[in-house]
Design a protein around this motif. Structure first.
Motif, PDB file in Angstrom:
ATOM      1  N   GLU A 108       0.831  -1.205   0.000  1.00  0.00           N
ATOM      2  CA  GLU A 108       0.000   0.000   0.000  1.00  0.00           C
ATOM      3  C   GLU A 108       0.863   1.251   0.000  1.00  0.00           C
ATOM      4  N   ASP A 126       0.913   4.215  -2.818  1.00  0.00           N
ATOM      5  CA  ASP A 126       0.384   5.500  -2.338  1.00  0.00           C
ATOM      6  C   ASP A 126       1.109   6.636  -3.050  1.00  0.00           C
ATOM      7  N   ASP A 183       1.214   9.632  -2.343  1.00  0.00           N
ATOM      8  CA  ASP A 183       1.751  10.615  -1.403  1.00  0.00           C
ATOM      9  C   ASP A 183       3.060  10.183  -0.756  1.00  0.00           C
ATOM     10  N   THR A 184       3.530   8.981  -1.071  1.00  0.00           N
ATOM     11  CA  THR A 184       4.782   8.509  -0.493  1.00  0.00           C
ATOM     12  C   THR A 184       5.859   8.448  -1.583  1.00  0.00           C
ATOM     13  N   TYR A 207       0.731   4.775   8.462  1.00  0.00           N
ATOM     14  CA  TYR A 207       1.134   3.379   8.337  1.00  0.00           C
ATOM     15  C   TYR A 207       1.994   2.892   9.498  1.00  0.00           C
TER      16      TYR A 207
END
Length: 123
Positions: free
Chosen positions: A38, A42, A44-45, A105
């Motif tokens: 995930e 993502d 945004d990572t 996370y």
């Protein structure tokens, strides 16, 4: 085994080690591996965030936190793969930023060390 494409000051980082044992980990800790997937998907990572998450996961195994405290300095060392690369303090600052970016996370444990548990946050 020596990687001829790297010079003599290159290191095998903890993240490189994760990549070698990933498939075995899928059987042992499938939920955590799913969370890493995930993180990877993502938007945004960053790639560095994923490296930090992998290092945190490996440092969070039950016997490791007793000998290697899970703090941003140790995580920085775990993701470094070149002795001639960025200074450790720079990498440590990047780790701090990544841990903030990964807060949905990676949750700190009760003694304020990072990433005792990789999982989905209740936020």
């Amino acid at each position: 085994m020596r990687d001829e494409s790297k010079d003599e000051l290159s290191l095998i980082s903890l993240v490189d080690f994760y990549d070698l044992i990933r498939y075995e980990l899928e059987d042992i800790i499938p939920n955590e591996i799913e969370v890493l997937e995930e993180i990877e998907s993502d938007e945004d990572t960053t790639d560095f965030d994923l490296k930090v998450a992998k290092a945190v996961l490996l440092l969070s195994f039950s016997y490791v936190p007793d000998s290697v405290p899970q703090n941003d300095a140790n995580i920085a060392v775990a993701v470094m793969d070149d002795l001639n690369g960025q200074p450790r303090t720079t990498v440590r600052n990047q780790v701090q930023n990544s841990l903030e970016n990964l807060d949905k996370y990676i949750r700190p444990n009760t003694d304020l060390s990072f990433g005792s548990r990789i999982g989905r946050s209740e936020r």
